[in-house]
Write a protein that holds these residues in place. Structure first.
Motif, mmCIF file in Angstrom:
data_model
loop_
_atom_site.group_PDB
_atom_site.id
_atom_site.type_symbol
_atom_site.label_atom_id
_atom_site.label_comp_id
_atom_site.label_asym_id
_atom_site.label_seq_id
_atom_site.Cartn_x
_atom_site.Cartn_y
_atom_site.Cartn_z
ATOM 1 N N LYS A 1 0.831 -1.213 0.000
ATOM 2 C CA LYS A 1 0.000 0.000 0.000
ATOM 3 C C LYS A 1 0.863 1.259 0.000
ATOM 4 N N THR B 1 0.589 3.833 -1.809
ATOM 5 C CA THR B 1 -0.157 5.077 -2.066
ATOM 6 C C THR B 1 -0.862 5.562 -0.804
ATOM 7 N N ARG B 2 -0.595 4.911 0.301
ATOM 8 C CA ARG B 2 -1.232 5.264 1.574
ATOM 9 C C ARG B 2 -0.126 5.688 2.547
ATOM 10 N N SER C 1 3.741 9.341 -0.646
ATOM 11 C CA SER C 1 2.613 8.445 -0.929
ATOM 12 C C SER C 1 1.524 9.173 -1.710
ATOM 13 N N ILE D 1 2.700 9.372 -5.326
ATOM 14 C CA ILE D 1 2.557 8.093 -6.040
ATOM 15 C C ILE D 1 1.076 7.875 -6.400
ATOM 16 N N TRP D 2 0.201 8.226 -5.466
ATOM 17 C CA TRP D 2 -1.248 8.102 -5.728
ATOM 18 C C TRP D 2 -1.631 8.999 -6.910
ATOM 19 N N ARG E 1 -0.638 7.651 -10.241
ATOM 20 C CA ARG E 1 -1.527 6.593 -10.731
ATOM 21 C C ARG E 1 -2.848 7.176 -11.227
ATOM 22 N N ARG E 2 -3.383 8.122 -10.467
ATOM 23 C CA ARG E 2 -4.699 8.704 -10.812
ATOM 24 C C ARG E 2 -4.633 9.473 -12.132
#
Ligand SMILES: NC(=O)c1ccc[n+]([C@@H]2O[C@H](COP(=O)([O-])OP(=O)(O)OC[C@H]3O[C@@H](n4cnc5c(N)ncnc54)[C@H](OP(=O)(O)O)[C@@H]3O)[C@@H](O)[C@H]2O)c1
Length: 216
Positions: free
Chosen positions: A102, A104-105, A192, A195-196, A199-200
């Motif tokens: 995880k 992205t968290r 994080s 990275i999120w 992806r989005r």
């Protein structure tokens, strides 16, 4: 009289982040020590960028400033091994405490941050500065690229923070001091989010920019 440039050891220099940083500092005229567990990989890489290859302990012993670019899982063990060699020096910690899968968290260590772990392992005799957590290795590797983001630099020693700002600027990056080492947690956590965001929005290497700072 011009000030002599410090010798920089990159610990974990054959990795994504370490190789980009080492390549850019070598190109900027710094003496770079490629610290690696693999003598063979280190020599090939060091020869390619005009640096010197050595193991982690030798690199830490021979440098003025060490830059740690190893996975979070091994950060504590690697630093424990380098503690004696780094006394009296600056350690730039690039570690992000990502916990796969995880990534992205935001997941922070019980100690607060990777930077605070580094300081507690190394003790007060080493000036730990946290930086480069929000710069993607993909950008560092592309030598033709002017990287469009800020490097947040935190640390308890103002002179050490300032030296690391100079090191970042030598790479063509924009760097900004962001307070004591306690604040490193914010830069580590931001990774994080980045990275999120990558992806989005299908971006490669989103970064951060601090606005409205006079003189910048
Ligand atoms: N990649 C990025 O965009 C980026 C951006 C900001 C921050 N960071 C942070 O920088 C650090 C390094 O990330 P990275 O992406 O460069 O990682 P990486 O490509 O996996 O490289 C890490 C390097 O650490 C060394 N290492 C030492 N012990 C290891 C072990 N047990 N397993 C694997 N490697 C080991 C290796 O170098 P040698 O074989 O030469 O010893 C390896 O090449 C991490 O803490 C990461 O969170 C990365």
């Amino acid at each position: 009289m011009t000030k002599k440039l410090p010798t920089i050891a990159v610990i974990g220099a054959t990795g994504a982040a370490g190789s980009g940083l080492a390549t850019r500092w070598a190109a900027a005229g710094y003496r770079v020590l490629v610290g690696s567990r693999s003598a063979e990989q280190a020599s090939i890489f060091a020869a390619a960028i005009g640096a010197e290859a050595m193991d982690y302990v030798s690199a830490a012993a021979k440098c003025d400033i060490a830059v740690l670019t190893v996975p979070y899982e091994v950060q504590r063990a690697v630093l424990t091994n380098l503690k004696d060699s780094l006394q009296g020096k600056i350690l730039v910690d690039v570690t992000v405490p990502l916990a796969a899968p995880k990534v992205t968290r935001v997941q922070l260590p019980a100690e607060g941050s990777a930077a605070l772990i580094a300081q507690s392992v190394l003790g007060e005799g080493v000036r730990v500065v946290s930086a480069f957590q929000n710069v993607s290795a993909a950008h560092l590797k592309n030598m033709d690229e002017l990287i469009d983001c800020d490097v947040l630099v935190t640390g308890d020693d103002p002179a050490a923070r300032s030296e690391v700002v100079t090191l970042a600027e030598a790479l063509g990056l924009s760097a900004i001091e962001a307070g004591p080492l306690d604040n490193a947690v914010a830069a580590e956590a931001l990774t994080s989010l980045l990275i999120w965001i990558n992806r989005r929005y299908k971006s490669s290497g989103a970064g951060v920019r601090i606005t409205r700072v006079p003189g910048r």
